[in-house]
Design a protein around this motif. Structure first.
Motif, PDB file in Angstrom:
ATOM      1  N   TYR A  18       1.408 110.095 -81.373  1.00  0.00           N
ATOM      2  CA  TYR A  18       0.359 109.544 -82.182  1.00  0.00           C
ATOM      3  C   TYR A  18      -1.137 110.065 -81.386  1.00  0.00           C
ATOM      4  CZ  TYR A  18       2.647 105.216 -83.654  1.00  0.00           C
ATOM      5  OH  TYR A  18       3.627 105.068 -84.567  1.00  0.00           O
ATOM      6  N   PHE A  22      -6.167 107.260 -82.044  1.00  0.00           N
ATOM      7  CA  PHE A  22      -5.007 105.848 -82.102  1.00  0.00           C
ATOM      8  C   PHE A  22      -4.801 106.119 -80.853  1.00  0.00           C
ATOM      9  CE2 PHE A  22      -0.933 104.405 -82.359  1.00  0.00           C
ATOM     10  CZ  PHE A  22      -1.153 103.480 -82.991  1.00  0.00           C
ATOM     11  N   PHE A  26      -5.398 102.300 -79.861  1.00  0.00           N
ATOM     12  CA  PHE A  26      -3.942 101.514 -79.818  1.00  0.00           C
ATOM     13  C   PHE A  26      -2.647 101.477 -78.764  1.00  0.00           C
ATOM     14  CE2 PHE A  26      -5.361 101.892 -84.812  1.00  0.00           C
ATOM     15  CZ  PHE A  26      -6.353 100.328 -84.193  1.00  0.00           C
ATOM     16  N   ASP A  29      -1.307  99.210 -76.307  1.00  0.00           N
ATOM     17  CA  ASP A  29      -1.270  97.406 -76.620  1.00  0.00           C
ATOM     18  C   ASP A  29       0.329  98.181 -78.031  1.00  0.00           C
ATOM     19  OD1 ASP A  29      -1.862  95.304 -77.703  1.00  0.00           O
ATOM     20  OD2 ASP A  29      -2.493  95.632 -79.398  1.00  0.00           O
ATOM     21  N   LEU A  30       0.479  99.374 -78.239  1.00  0.00           N
ATOM     22  CA  LEU A  30       1.785  99.865 -78.768  1.00  0.00           C
ATOM     23  C   LEU A  30       2.503 100.410 -77.694  1.00  0.00           C
ATOM     24  CD1 LEU A  30       3.447 101.131 -81.345  1.00  0.00           C
ATOM     25  CD2 LEU A  30       2.399 103.424 -80.414  1.00  0.00           C
ATOM     26  N   GLN A  33       4.368  96.440 -76.761  1.00  0.00           N
ATOM     27  CA  GLN A  33       5.805  96.203 -78.794  1.00  0.00           C
ATOM     28  C   GLN A  33       6.817  96.882 -77.180  1.00  0.00           C
ATOM     29  OE1 GLN A  33       4.395  94.734 -80.990  1.00  0.00           O
ATOM     30  NE2 GLN A  33       2.607  94.596 -79.973  1.00  0.00           N
ATOM     31  N   TYR A  34       6.941  98.062 -76.427  1.00  0.00           N
ATOM     32  CA  TYR A  34       8.245  97.567 -75.966  1.00  0.00           C
ATOM     33  C   TYR A  34       8.826  98.470 -74.882  1.00  0.00           C
ATOM     34  CZ  TYR A  34       8.162 100.513 -81.377  1.00  0.00           C
ATOM     35  OH  TYR A  34       7.487 101.010 -81.746  1.00  0.00           O
ATOM     36  N   ASP A  51      11.295 105.845 -84.179  1.00  0.00           N
ATOM     37  CA  ASP A  51      10.259 105.185 -84.416  1.00  0.00           C
ATOM     38  C   ASP A  51       9.273 105.909 -83.941  1.00  0.00           C
ATOM     39  OD1 ASP A  51       9.861 102.759 -85.670  1.00  0.00           O
ATOM     40  OD2 ASP A  51       9.736 101.815 -84.001  1.00  0.00           O
ATOM     41  N   LEU A  52       8.355 106.135 -83.001  1.00  0.00           N
ATOM     42  CA  LEU A  52       7.348 106.491 -82.365  1.00  0.00           C
ATOM     43  C   LEU A  52       6.953 108.123 -82.563  1.00  0.00           C
ATOM     44  CD1 LEU A  52       6.198 104.620 -79.132  1.00  0.00           C
ATOM     45  CD2 LEU A  52       5.786 104.257 -80.750  1.00  0.00           C
ATOM     46  N   ALA A  59       1.088 109.114 -88.421  1.00  0.00           N
ATOM     47  CA  ALA A  59      -0.590 108.521 -88.183  1.00  0.00           C
ATOM     48  C   ALA A  59      -1.141 109.929 -88.307  1.00  0.00           C
ATOM     49  CB  ALA A  59      -0.854 107.804 -87.210  1.00  0.00           C
TER      50      ALA A  59
ATOM     51  N   MET B   1     -15.077 108.001 -91.725  1.00  0.00           N
ATOM     52  CA  MET B   1     -13.633 107.660 -92.929  1.00  0.00           C
ATOM     53  C   MET B   1     -14.307 107.310 -94.196  1.00  0.00           C
ATOM     54  SD  MET B   1      -9.715 106.110 -92.775  1.00  0.00           S
ATOM     55  CE  MET B   1      -9.487 107.663 -91.462  1.00  0.00           C
ATOM     56  N   GLY B  28      -0.314  92.061 -82.607  1.00  0.00           N
ATOM     57  CA  GLY B  28       0.668  93.304 -83.112  1.00  0.00           C
ATOM     58  C   GLY B  28       1.746  92.580 -83.295  1.00  0.00           C
ATOM     59  N   PRO B  47       7.486  98.132 -85.379  1.00  0.00           N
ATOM     60  CA  PRO B  47       5.932  97.812 -84.594  1.00  0.00           C
ATOM     61  C   PRO B  47       5.159  99.531 -84.288  1.00  0.00           C
ATOM     62  CG  PRO B  47       7.395  97.664 -82.750  1.00  0.00           C
ATOM     63  CD  PRO B  47       7.937  98.109 -83.917  1.00  0.00           C
ATOM     64  N   GLY B  48       5.959 101.157 -84.310  1.00  0.00           N
ATOM     65  CA  GLY B  48       5.666 102.002 -85.015  1.00  0.00           C
ATOM     66  C   GLY B  48       4.642 102.361 -85.965  1.00  0.00           C
ATOM     67  N   ASP B  49       5.399 101.772 -87.264  1.00  0.00           N
ATOM     68  CA  ASP B  49       4.582 102.040 -87.898  1.00  0.00           C
ATOM     69  C   ASP B  49       3.458 100.549 -88.672  1.00  0.00           C
ATOM     70  OD1 ASP B  49       6.002 104.048 -88.966  1.00  0.00           O
ATOM     71  OD2 ASP B  49       7.393 102.608 -89.888  1.00  0.00           O
ATOM     72  N   TYR B  51       1.525  99.580 -86.212  1.00  0.00           N
ATOM     73  CA  TYR B  51      -0.003 100.609 -85.176  1.00  0.00           C
ATOM     74  C   TYR B  51      -0.515 102.008 -86.485  1.00  0.00           C
ATOM     75  CZ  TYR B  51       0.189  97.238 -82.078  1.00  0.00           C
ATOM     76  OH  TYR B  51       0.290  95.654 -81.294  1.00  0.00           O
ATOM     77  N   ARG B  52       0.415 102.553 -86.670  1.00  0.00           N
ATOM     78  CA  ARG B  52       0.285 102.953 -88.032  1.00  0.00           C
ATOM     79  C   ARG B  52      -0.751 102.488 -89.057  1.00  0.00           C
ATOM     80  NH1 ARG B  52       3.745 106.975 -92.096  1.00  0.00           N
ATOM     81  NH2 ARG B  52       2.634 107.498 -93.280  1.00  0.00           N
ATOM     82  N   LEU B  54      -2.785  99.910 -88.744  1.00  0.00           N
ATOM     83  CA  LEU B  54      -3.212  98.965 -88.358  1.00  0.00           C
ATOM     84  C   LEU B  54      -5.145  99.725 -88.444  1.00  0.00           C
ATOM     85  CD1 LEU B  54      -1.761  96.972 -85.919  1.00  0.00           C
ATOM     86  CD2 LEU B  54      -2.922  95.902 -87.899  1.00  0.00           C
ATOM     87  N   TYR B  55      -3.785 101.149 -87.451  1.00  0.00           N
ATOM     88  CA  TYR B  55      -4.999 102.612 -87.556  1.00  0.00           C
ATOM     89  C   TYR B  55      -5.779 103.108 -88.331  1.00  0.00           C
ATOM     90  CZ  TYR B  55      -6.411 107.482 -86.034  1.00  0.00           C
ATOM     91  OH  TYR B  55      -6.857 108.306 -85.849  1.00  0.00           O
ATOM     92  N   ARG B  56      -4.712 102.580 -89.514  1.00  0.00           N
ATOM     93  CA  ARG B  56      -5.862 103.369 -91.612  1.00  0.00           C
ATOM     94  C   ARG B  56      -6.377 102.940 -91.279  1.00  0.00           C
ATOM     95  NH1 ARG B  56      -0.470 104.752 -94.143  1.00  0.00           N
ATOM     96  NH2 ARG B  56      -0.582 102.752 -94.852  1.00  0.00           N
ATOM     97  N   ASP B  58      -7.806 100.316 -89.842  1.00  0.00           N
ATOM     98  CA  ASP B  58      -9.137 100.425 -88.989  1.00  0.00           C
ATOM     99  C   ASP B  58     -10.199 101.230 -89.206  1.00  0.00           C
ATOM    100  OD1 ASP B  58     -11.199  98.997 -86.692  1.00  0.00           O
ATOM    101  OD2 ASP B  58      -9.747 100.543 -85.739  1.00  0.00           O
ATOM    102  N   PRO B  65     -10.313  94.896 -84.786  1.00  0.00           N
ATOM    103  CA  PRO B  65      -9.993  94.072 -83.316  1.00  0.00           C
ATOM    104  C   PRO B  65     -10.808  93.419 -82.719  1.00  0.00           C
ATOM    105  CG  PRO B  65     -10.260  96.864 -82.501  1.00  0.00           C
ATOM    106  CD  PRO B  65     -10.914  96.305 -83.853  1.00  0.00           C
ATOM    107  N   THR B  79      -4.288  92.756 -77.634  1.00  0.00           N
ATOM    108  CA  THR B  79      -5.801  92.800 -78.801  1.00  0.00           C
ATOM    109  C   THR B  79      -5.076  91.854 -80.017  1.00  0.00           C
ATOM    110  OG1 THR B  79      -5.300  95.040 -77.550  1.00  0.00           O
ATOM    111  CG2 THR B  79      -6.458  94.985 -79.512  1.00  0.00           C
ATOM    112  N   TYR B  81      -6.380  91.566 -83.658  1.00  0.00           N
ATOM    113  CA  TYR B  81      -7.204  92.292 -85.373  1.00  0.00           C
ATOM    114  C   TYR B  81      -7.276  90.791 -85.413  1.00  0.00           C
ATOM    115  CZ  TYR B  81      -4.626  95.930 -82.502  1.00  0.00           C
ATOM    116  OH  TYR B  81      -4.659  96.221 -81.588  1.00  0.00           O
TER     117      TYR B  81
END
Lengths: 728, 114
Positions: A18, A22, A26, A29-30, A33-34, A51-52, A59, B1, B28, B47-49, B51-52, B54-56, B58, B65, B79, B81
């Motif tokens: 990422y 980012f 995050f 936190d990300l 999740q794992y 996944d990541l 991202a 942004m 999350g 989860p990987g998606d 947060y992506r 969330l990032y977008r 945000d 957050p 965290t 949100y």
């Protein structure tokens, strides 16, 4: 402090996919999740990675899409900075550009040749289906085919959509209006154009009817049409005045059509009359074919193998079991470039090595440069420039110098390509200029820009990894750079040694080739090929008279020391073997005819070529047409067929012991020469006098006085005194 | 942004995440659950998606957050949100638009129409 497990470290690494912003927000936190799974960590790990990495790339794409302006702005600043930095040190930049240009030039030129010869398809539709069919004999591959063989192949084989036979034909154009000209013709069946799948630019090609009836029609090549008729579109239906006859011009082929070679000017029908196809043993035609849809090369080869064994049974006397006869089917492209593949690939590898050395050289320069610049880099780091930014700037510098090197290299490549042209085979289509080939341009720019950027980025990454404080103090940088340079120098030297060893081998074989004594003198010899037209010189006496008079006229020309003629020049790679029987000699394999290389000679051929007489005598005027038949043999032939090697006075009979030919008596033995090519060892030879074998196809040769300024023009002058209308 | 373009419809996942945050701040993992529940299991975000997304969002100012001191007792590590006023407005506009679309789709057909 909790020790991070391997799992956590791996997840942490994957999260780095990422973008940094980012991660700051995050990242932890990300990762949370794992959690580490209780079982099957490997599968879970794989899933996490996929996944990541996927999410991370997404991202980053989102990021780039949302902030294009900002990014471009940064890029522009970097580019400006790079240009300034390059201009500040013109000597350094010049050295990098020159080094890369040399390597890129070599690579582009060789790649250009490789591309046009090996990579690019032949200019015919579905060129992969085109094959060449040849005969196999012990010691010969892909030999010529005779007309009866072609008729058998094409009528029996089912693997081919179409098949064609062709042979070379010299055509003398009559001197009507413009000068008499000898043009290169190809005699081909009507199917020739179908096999290659090319439609004429103007008019039409021959029909099968014209082929069978021997109609006097001709199809012109684009180059000949432009040269002789200035590209006149009204030429269709016109006549091509050849010696004693007129061919109707029915078509003009497009410029890309160069088969069998770029030298072909005119195509005329084969005139293949069934039942009158000439001797089965007259192997002087080439066969091409197009595979039928859905038939593989392998299947076609199998079928031809079966046909070969049928023919071998039907014509046992033509294909004796010891002859190793067979039929060979190879892709047409293989036939055209086969011999060129290995040397070209070797050359490509060699120049790729040169490029590697050049890269090492450039990297070395860059390392020296970064050492010099480590202070600058450290200062900028201290002011908050990110590492990525610094690396990117250096990358730009590399790209810039690299592209400069690429452009300079292209100019060099164009010159090199032009210089290498004469070594390429004539029957391959190729561009006249390497710069007209977009792929070559792309290749060389890519290679050099890539090389420049890569070396720059690598060195920059080293430099920026150094702690700023040390760098500002000027410490460690030198030690680090020393190590890098030592490594690069080692790589460079080992590559150079490798290349030198290869070059040494190549040079040695070249020197060995130079040292070979071909047994004849080729300096100050002028030659000209003559094909006497059947209409003007219908019989043996007329032909002999022409060559006798030309020979005499040539010898009278000022500056000509000696004059003669031969049916086939030595060292041209051409072969022509005749079958004969030797009195009192029993061949080791019964039934296999004895064949050896044979040439027809005239005048002072042996003397002017410096071919030594070892025993007996040379041909004399007394060996005229009605005198007893005579022959001169080479030493190898004498030793091969007469155990004592004493050949003078012995007899041979052409076409075999049981033929109707009268005996020919050996009157002389001459030294062996390398007649075919410089690499091929001498082979046994027979020489026959033109007076007894009046061939219409001879090459006039003259030894010139080096002190005399006139060049090969003397032959044309001599021919003109004999026959003003005859082209040379 | 830059702020999101009003005319540009939100992506389904974005709308679902906003909807899941409508009831209050979430962390999350709970968000992935919420999205799955709302879509009746049809949309599962990894989860990987997540947060992506969330990032977008945000970055677009649709979510933010939760400040550290506002996190629920006993769960300071994760965290949370929450939806921003802009996010709420955008989601509502979007929902209304979708409701109109849905109404049109689900309404009885006019006579003669096939």
């Amino acid at each position: 402090m909790k020790v991070r497990s391997a799992w956590d470290r791996w997840v942490g690494l994957c999260v780095r996919a990422y973008p940094p912003q980012f991660r700051r927000r995050f990242g932890s936190d990300l990762a949370a999740q794992y959690p580490r799974p209780a079982r099957s960590a490997l599968r879970a790990g794989l899933r996490v990675t996929v996944d990541l990495v996927r999410g991370g790339i997404g991202a980053r794409i989102d990021d780039a899409r949302n902030r294009p302006a900002e990014r471009l702005d940064g890029l522009r600043t970097d580019a400006v900075h790079a240009v300034r930095s390059v201009r500040r040190r013109p000597l350094f930049a010049g050295m990098v550009v020159a080094t890369l240009a040399l390597a890129a030039g070599l690579n582009a030129a060789v790649f250009g040749i490789l591309d046009t010869t090996l990579l690019r398809p032949l200019p015919y539709p579905a060129d992969r289906d085109l094959v060449s069919i040849g005969n196999l004999w012990t010691g010969f591959t892909h030999a010529s085919v005779s007309l009866p063989e072609y008729v058998d192949y094409s009528s029996r084989a089912r693997s081919f959509a179409s098949m064609a036979v062709y042979s070379n034909a010299s055509i003398n154009l009559a001197a009507s209006g413009s000068a008499a000209e000898r043009v290169q013709g190809t005699r081909a069946t009507a199917s020739f154009f179908d096999v290659l799948g090319v439609a004429p630019l103007l008019g039409r090609t021959f029909t099968a009817d014209e082929d069978a009836t021997g109609a006097r029609v001709a199809v012109l090549s684009h180059a000949f049409w432009m040269r002789r008729y200035g590209g006149d579109p009204g030429i269709i239906g016109g006549t091509l005045e050849t010696d004693g006859a007129a061919e109707e011009i029915v078509g003009v082929m497009p410029a890309s059509f160069e088969c069998p070679s770029a030298l072909t000017d005119v195509w005329i029908p084969m005139n293949l009359v069934p039942g009158d196809a000439g001797g089965r043993g007259a192997h002087n035609r080439r066969v091409i074919a197009r595979l039928a849809p859905g038939v593989s090369l392998h299947q076609a080869q199998d079928e031809m193998r079966r046909i070969a064994s049928q023919l071998q049974q039907e014509y046992a006397d033509h294909y004796p079991s010891g002859s190793g006869w067979g039929i060979e089917v190879v892709p047409l492209r293989e036939r055209l470039v086969g011999d060129l593949r290995a040397p070209l690939q070797a050359l490509m590898i060699a120049v790729a090595f040169v490029l590697l050395i050049a890269c090492a050289n450039v990297a070395n320069l860059m390392v020296a440069r970064t050492t010099e610049r480590s202070r600058e880099i450290a200062t900028r780091t201290a002011f908050g420039a990110s590492r990525g930014r610094l690396v990117r700037q250096t990358l730009f510098e590399g790209l810039l110098t690299g592209a400069g090197g690429g452009l300079a290299g292209l100019l060099l490549a164009a010159a090199l390509f032009a210089a290498l042209q004469p070594w390429l085979p004539q029957d391959l289509p190729r561009p006249a200029n390497v710069l007209s080939d977009l792929r070559v341009i792309a290749f060389s720019i890519l290679v050099t820009a890539g090389a420049g950027a890569l070396t720059a980025a690598l060195t920059a990454m080293r430099a920026t990894r150094m702690p700023a404080v040390d760098a500002l103090k000027g410490a460690r940088a030198t030690a680090d750079a020393h190590r890098a340079r030592a490594l690069l120098t080692t790589a460079q030297v080992s590559l150079a040694v490798l290349l030198l060893v290869c070059a040494g081998f190549a040079l040695r074989s070249f020197v060995r080739l130079l040292a070979i004594d071909p047994g004849l003198r080729t300096d100050h010899v002028a030659t000209a090929r003559i094909t006497l037209s059947g209409a003007r010189y219908p019989d043996a006496a007329a032909r002999l008279a022409f060559f006798d008079r030309t020979q005499a006229a040539l010898a009278r020309q000022p500056g000509v020391l000696r004059a003669g003629a031969v049916s086939m020049l030595p060292l041209t790679g051409q072969t022509n073997d005749w079958t004969f029987g030797v009195e009192g000699y029993v061949p080791p394999v019964a039934g296999v005819p004895t064949t050896e290389q044979a040439r027809v000679v005239h005048g002072d051929y042996f003397g002017l070529m410096g071919i030594q007489l070892r025993a007996g005598r040379l041909f004399a005027p007394s060996d005229h047409a009605s005198a007893p038949r005579v022959v001169i043999v080479s030493e190898l032939l004498a030793r091969k067929y007469w155990r004592d090697g004493d050949a003078v006075g012995r007899r041979v009979r052409l076409w075999g012991l049981d033929s109707d030919e009268p005996w020919s008596t050996v009157v002389g033995v001459v030294a062996d020469i390398r007649h075919i090519t410089l690499e091929d060892a001498p082979v046994p030879f027979l020489y026959f006098p033109l007076a007894q074998w009046p061939s219409p196809n001879m090459t006039l040769v003259a030894r010139l006085d080096p002190a005399h300024a006139r060049g090969p023009q003397v032959i044309a002058d001599a021919v003109r005194t004999v026959d003003i209308q005859h082209p040379t | 942004m830059p702020p999101p373009d009003d005319r540009q419809p939100l992506r389904t996942t974005d709308l679902l995440v906003l909807a899941a945050l409508n009831d209050g701040p979430q962390h999350g993992y709970a968000l992935t659950q919420g999205v799955a529940d709302l879509s009746r299991g049809a949309v599962r975000i990894r989860p990987g998606d997540l947060y992506r997304v969330l990032y977008r969002m945000d970055g677009a100012g649709l979510i933010e957050p939760l400040p550290d001191d506002a996190r629920p007792e006993g769960d300071e590590r994760r965290t949370y949100y929450r939806i921003t006023p802009l996010g709420r407005r955008t989601a509502r506009d979007q929902a209304r638009m979708l409701a109109d679309v849905c109404a049109a789709m689900l309404a009885p057909r006019k006579q003669g129409a096939r």
